[in-house]
Design an enzyme around this catalytic site. Structure first.
Site, PDB file in Angstrom:
ATOM      1  N   GLY A  45       1.003  -1.320   0.029  1.00 32.83           N
ATOM      2  CA  GLY A  45      -0.038   0.072   0.045  1.00 32.83           C
ATOM      3  C   GLY A  45       0.921   1.104  -0.052  1.00 32.83           C
ATOM      4  O   GLY A  45       2.137   1.195   0.259  1.00 32.83           O
ATOM      5  N   GLN A  50       2.628  10.136   1.399  1.00 35.51           N
ATOM      6  CA  GLN A  50       4.170   9.440   1.554  1.00 35.51           C
ATOM      7  C   GLN A  50       4.832   9.642   0.008  1.00 35.51           C
ATOM      8  O   GLN A  50       6.053   9.530   0.238  1.00 35.51           O
ATOM      9  CB  GLN A  50       4.030   7.846   1.437  1.00 35.51           C
ATOM     10  CG  GLN A  50       3.384   7.272   2.694  1.00 35.51           C
ATOM     11  CD  GLN A  50       3.119   6.035   2.858  1.00 35.51           C
ATOM     12  OE1 GLN A  50       2.211   5.343   2.490  1.00 35.51           O
ATOM     13  NE2 GLN A  50       4.231   5.064   3.261  1.00 35.51           N
ATOM     14  N   CYS A 105       6.096   0.113   7.501  1.00 37.13           N
ATOM     15  CA  CYS A 105       5.392   1.233   6.687  1.00 37.13           C
ATOM     16  C   CYS A 105       6.764   1.705   5.706  1.00 37.13           C
ATOM     17  O   CYS A 105       7.917   1.758   6.402  1.00 37.13           O
ATOM     18  CB  CYS A 105       5.212   2.433   7.479  1.00 37.13           C
ATOM     19  SG  CYS A 105       4.705   3.942   6.615  1.00 37.13           S
ATOM     20  N   LEU A 106       6.677   1.811   4.577  1.00 38.01           N
ATOM     21  CA  LEU A 106       7.676   2.311   3.567  1.00 38.01           C
ATOM     22  C   LEU A 106       8.291   3.686   4.051  1.00 38.01           C
ATOM     23  O   LEU A 106       9.378   4.042   3.911  1.00 38.01           O
ATOM     24  CB  LEU A 106       7.013   2.426   1.921  1.00 38.01           C
ATOM     25  CG  LEU A 106       6.682   1.060   1.361  1.00 38.01           C
ATOM     26  CD1 LEU A 106       6.045   1.282   0.220  1.00 38.01           C
ATOM     27  CD2 LEU A 106       7.720   0.103   1.492  1.00 38.01           C
ATOM     28  N   HIS A 147      -4.343   1.030   7.402  1.00 36.36           N
ATOM     29  CA  HIS A 147      -3.274   1.744   7.602  1.00 36.36           C
ATOM     30  C   HIS A 147      -3.047   2.632   6.593  1.00 36.36           C
ATOM     31  O   HIS A 147      -2.398   3.775   7.041  1.00 36.36           O
ATOM     32  CB  HIS A 147      -2.253   0.608   7.408  1.00 36.36           C
ATOM     33  CG  HIS A 147      -0.661   0.972   7.389  1.00 36.36           C
ATOM     34  ND1 HIS A 147       0.186   0.558   8.599  1.00 36.36           N
ATOM     35  CD2 HIS A 147      -0.055   1.582   6.374  1.00 36.36           C
ATOM     36  CE1 HIS A 147       1.350   1.166   8.157  1.00 36.36           C
ATOM     37  NE2 HIS A 147       1.494   1.752   6.943  1.00 36.36           N
ATOM     38  N   GLU A 148      -3.459   2.538   5.398  1.00 31.27           N
ATOM     39  CA  GLU A 148      -3.265   3.474   4.381  1.00 31.27           C
ATOM     40  C   GLU A 148      -4.257   4.840   4.599  1.00 31.27           C
ATOM     41  O   GLU A 148      -3.821   5.861   4.412  1.00 31.27           O
ATOM     42  CB  GLU A 148      -3.687   3.117   2.954  1.00 31.27           C
ATOM     43  CG  GLU A 148      -2.507   1.965   2.634  1.00 31.27           C
ATOM     44  CD  GLU A 148      -1.030   2.361   2.846  1.00 31.27           C
ATOM     45  OE1 GLU A 148      -0.788   3.510   2.602  1.00 31.27           O
ATOM     46  OE2 GLU A 148      -0.169   1.540   2.933  1.00 31.27           O
ATOM     47  N   HIS A 151      -2.858   7.266   6.995  1.00 34.36           N
ATOM     48  CA  HIS A 151      -2.000   8.280   6.262  1.00 34.36           C
ATOM     49  C   HIS A 151      -2.737   9.270   5.846  1.00 34.36           C
ATOM     50  O   HIS A 151      -2.148  10.557   5.769  1.00 34.36           O
ATOM     51  CB  HIS A 151      -1.166   7.573   5.024  1.00 34.36           C
ATOM     52  CG  HIS A 151       0.013   6.787   5.501  1.00 34.36           C
ATOM     53  ND1 HIS A 151       1.220   7.279   6.093  1.00 34.36           N
ATOM     54  CD2 HIS A 151       0.394   5.602   5.351  1.00 34.36           C
ATOM     55  CE1 HIS A 151       2.074   6.376   6.065  1.00 34.36           C
ATOM     56  NE2 HIS A 151       1.621   5.394   5.992  1.00 34.36           N
TER      57      HIS A 151
END
Length: 195
Positions: A45, A50, A105-106, A147-148, A151
């Protein structure tokens, strides 16, 4: 086109995303670049903040999760085939029991922690063609969406862990801000010029 992922400490990660319209500049190119960037970083995701856009947009492809031996064939197939773009998403309900899963997380490379989330969600959103949808998801797909979705609300998974765990990862988070993290993908770090 692969674009840099913004690391922990970048202000855009704490902004609440703005709703956008179908004529948002270069929207389809942004979405395509986000998919390229997510796949390059082996993510499941990625949210627009991000990659530097404070807008209500995130993408998901749960195929990498489909390899798990702990899943039924139906669950594997569902994860293998779930790829979706979410625009102007609005979480309607989060229900069921809370369950723990080790999240990463990226934007926060090399940090993973157990996070508790509700098992089922109802979410309203627009797809990339601006078709409005309202759907119910559960299990791992619901978790990735939650999670996304966080963000685009300016929330990171590290906000959902205990004070003790936050203290234990404080140095790692500072290293990310200072550019002392070395993932296999391009990043933009809060306190470091370049890279």
């Amino acid at each position: 086109m692969i674009i840099p992922i913004f690391g922990y400490g970048e202000p855009v990660l704490r902004q609440v995303g703005e709703e956008i319209s179908a004529d948002y500049p270069n929207l389809l190119a942004i979405i395509a670049n986000m998919y390229d960037t997510m796949y390059n970083a082996f993510g499941v995701g990625l949210a627009a903040p991000q990659v530097g856009f404070a807008i209500r947009l995130f993408i998901i492809d749960t195929a990498p999760f489909s390899d798990s031996d702990n899943l039924t064939k139906d669950e594997q197939d569902q994860l293998k085939n779930f790829k979706q773009t979410f625009i102007n998403a609005k979480m309607l309900t989060e229900e069921g029991d809370e369950w723990s899963f080790n999240e990463g997380c990226l934007s926060i490379p090399d940090v993973r922690e157990d996070v508790y989330r509700k098992e089922r969600i109802t979410i309203e959103y627009y797809d990339e063609n601006f078709n409005k949808k309202s759907e119910v998801f559960d299990g791992l797909i619901a978790r990735v969406i939650q999670h996304e979705y966080d963000h685009i609300e300016g929330v990171l998974f590290t906000d959902k862990i205990s004070m003790l765990k936050k203290t234990l990862i404080k140095k790692k988070l500072q290293n990310i801000m200072d550019g002392k993290a070395f993932p296999d993908y391009r990043m933009k770090f809060a306190n470091k010029k370049g890279r």
